[in-house]
Scaffold this active site. Structure first.
Site, PDB file in Angstrom:
ATOM      1  N   GLU A  73       0.827  -1.215   0.000  1.00  0.00           N
ATOM      2  CA  GLU A  73       0.000   0.000   0.000  1.00  0.00           C
ATOM      3  C   GLU A  73       0.857   1.259   0.000  1.00  0.00           C
ATOM      4  O   GLU A  73       0.519   2.243  -0.655  1.00  0.00           O
ATOM      5  CB  GLU A  73      -0.949   0.009   1.211  1.00  0.00           C
ATOM      6  CG  GLU A  73      -2.098  -0.988   1.114  1.00  0.00           C
ATOM      7  CD  GLU A  73      -3.010  -0.747  -0.083  1.00  0.00           C
ATOM      8  OE1 GLU A  73      -3.024   0.380  -0.608  1.00  0.00           O
ATOM      9  OE2 GLU A  73      -3.689  -1.689  -0.508  1.00  0.00           O
ATOM     10  N   TYR A  90      -6.299   6.011   5.060  1.00  0.00           N
ATOM     11  CA  TYR A  90      -6.434   5.051   3.950  1.00  0.00           C
ATOM     12  C   TYR A  90      -5.638   3.777   4.241  1.00  0.00           C
ATOM     13  O   TYR A  90      -6.159   2.655   4.158  1.00  0.00           O
ATOM     14  CB  TYR A  90      -5.959   5.682   2.632  1.00  0.00           C
ATOM     15  CG  TYR A  90      -5.835   4.645   1.553  1.00  0.00           C
ATOM     16  CD1 TYR A  90      -6.953   4.220   0.856  1.00  0.00           C
ATOM     17  CD2 TYR A  90      -4.604   4.034   1.278  1.00  0.00           C
ATOM     18  CE1 TYR A  90      -6.862   3.215  -0.097  1.00  0.00           C
ATOM     19  CE2 TYR A  90      -4.504   3.040   0.331  1.00  0.00           C
ATOM     20  CZ  TYR A  90      -5.621   2.632  -0.357  1.00  0.00           C
ATOM     21  OH  TYR A  90      -5.527   1.628  -1.284  1.00  0.00           O
ATOM     22  N   ASP A 100      -9.241   6.552  -0.863  1.00  0.00           N
ATOM     23  CA  ASP A 100      -8.214   7.348  -1.543  1.00  0.00           C
ATOM     24  C   ASP A 100      -8.855   8.049  -2.744  1.00  0.00           C
ATOM     25  O   ASP A 100     -10.084   8.024  -2.903  1.00  0.00           O
ATOM     26  CB  ASP A 100      -7.031   6.470  -1.961  1.00  0.00           C
ATOM     27  CG  ASP A 100      -7.422   5.456  -3.026  1.00  0.00           C
ATOM     28  OD1 ASP A 100      -8.625   5.354  -3.348  1.00  0.00           O
ATOM     29  OD2 ASP A 100      -6.522   4.776  -3.550  1.00  0.00           O
TER      30      ASP A 100
END
Ligand code: SF4
Length: 376
Positions: free
Chosen positions: A52, A135, A153
């Site tokens: 991520e 996020y 996001d």
């Protein structure tokens, strides 16, 4: 009258839209269409975290190689916590935004000290770690632990604003918070990670940011306001980006034989702690750079002006010109106070010194590949 009435019914704000009806079609679609990506092979929170962070600002295809290499060298949170900084930055070379990996290391050290080396199983504790925003905390806690937490996001904001024809400015942090709060109550128990990944996947492969969305392949085709009203190009609404500050620079590739001069950037500010080719503020003439080299005790034998280049950061743009300066012996370089130049064989730069992508074009003139291409 009928089309207008239809418009009034469908074009509601995010707050009023029944977001829960998006969940089941999204999950069913994802199970059938998800891409086979390296970080989807398991639910290891460290793997999800690394992917991520890498995927922020970088395309999936480009991340794959970096991801495999990073985990090969740093397979555990402990290994990340203990990695020497220069090596860590070298592993990140080419991905940019180096504070992301510095923060990962800070967080890894906290996880080692406070959570016995394991990512905590709690959204708020994950969110409290350096470099982890709402996020990423949502993605890690939902995908690894199925904690019902949204991961919002720009992709998720775009697709939800299209479905609901919401004209909120998605660049505003308040809008992101609003959407996160709206999603919390509809997160499906047990499969919240699948739902978050479905949203990410729809944003990445169907309701794409650039170019025509593939509405006929979208699980929400029948319930999407923007599709039905042909208003897709109006969403999402974004405020104008800030004007970038332009900085002019002259880059110097100073070499003797196979050695080249690099220096370490200051430990604070833009590209902190990384290595760079020596450079001067502004556009300098051939005479000025020759005189610069001579003042440093060097003996320029050959000077070649190189083509211009530019590099865009989020708020700054570098406009660069460059010179290749071949000298008789780099060891003659006279070091000034506070200077830490490194005379280095080109091969060693490839394997040990992290040089940011801003210098990529000039590196190529001396046959140096930065980032993934230049590693291993
Ligand atoms: S129907 Fe089209 S515009 Fe609407 S969410 Fe799907 S891909 Fe995006």
């Amino acid at each position: 009258m009928r089309p207008q009435l239809f418009y009034v019914i469908i074009a509601v704000m995010l707050e009023d839209y029944k977001l829960e009806k998006l969940v089941t079609p999204a999950i069913a679609w994802y199970e059938e269409h998800k891409r086979d990506l390296p970080w989807r092979k398991d639910k290891n929170p460290y793997h999800i975290w690394v992917s991520e962070i890498m995927l922020q600002q970088t395309r999936v295809e480009a991340v794959k190689g970096y991801y495999e290499r990073f985990l090969h060298r740093l397979p555990t949170i402990k290994a990340l916590a203990e990695c020497p900084e220069d090596e860590l930055l070298k592993l990140w070379e080419g991905l940019g935004y180096y504070n992301r990996v510095r923060n990962m290391q800070k967080a890894a050290k906290i996880i080692m000290e406070e959570y016995e080396g394991s990512m905590p199983k709690d959204y708020d504790l994950i969110l409290s770690l350096p470099g982890i925003g709402a996020y990423t905390a949502g993605a890690i806690s939902s995908i690894a632990y199925d904690i019902p937490s949204p991961a919002v996001d720009g992709n998720v904001l775009r697709i939800l604003c299209r479905v609901t024809e919401d004209d909120s400015d998605i660049k505003k942090e308040a809008v992101k918070k609003k959407v996160t709060n709206l999603l919390f109550p509809i997160m499906p128990e047990d499969v919240s990670g699948t739902f978050n990944q479905a949203l990410m996947e729809i944003g990445a492969t169907v309701c794409v940011p650039n170019g025509e969305p593939l509405c006929k392949k979208c699980p929400w085709e029948k319930m999407c306001g923007a599709y039905h009203h042909k208003t897709i190009d109006q969403y999402p609404k974004k405020s104008k980006p800030l004007q970038r500050k332009i900085e002019e620079k002259t880059i110097l590739l100073i070499m003797d034989g196979n050695r080249i001069l690099i220096e370490k950037r200051p430990n604070k500010g833009l590209l902190a702690g990384l290595y760079q080719f020596p450079n001067m503020e502004g556009y300098e003439s051939r005479e000025t750079v020759v005189s610069f080299a001579r003042k440093k005790g060097l003996d320029p034998l050959y000077v070649e002006e190189l083509p211009d280049a530019k590099h865009i950061f989020s708020h700054i743009e570098w406009k660069m010109k460059g010179y290749l300066i071949k000298v008789s012996d780099l060891s003659l370089y006279e070091v000034e106070k506070n200077e830490a130049p490194v005379l280095i064989e080109k091969e060693k730069i490839q394997s040990e010194y992290a040089i940011p992508a801003a210098f990529e074009k000039y590196a190529s003139y001396v046959n140096l590949s930065l980032g993934k291409k230049g590693f291993m």
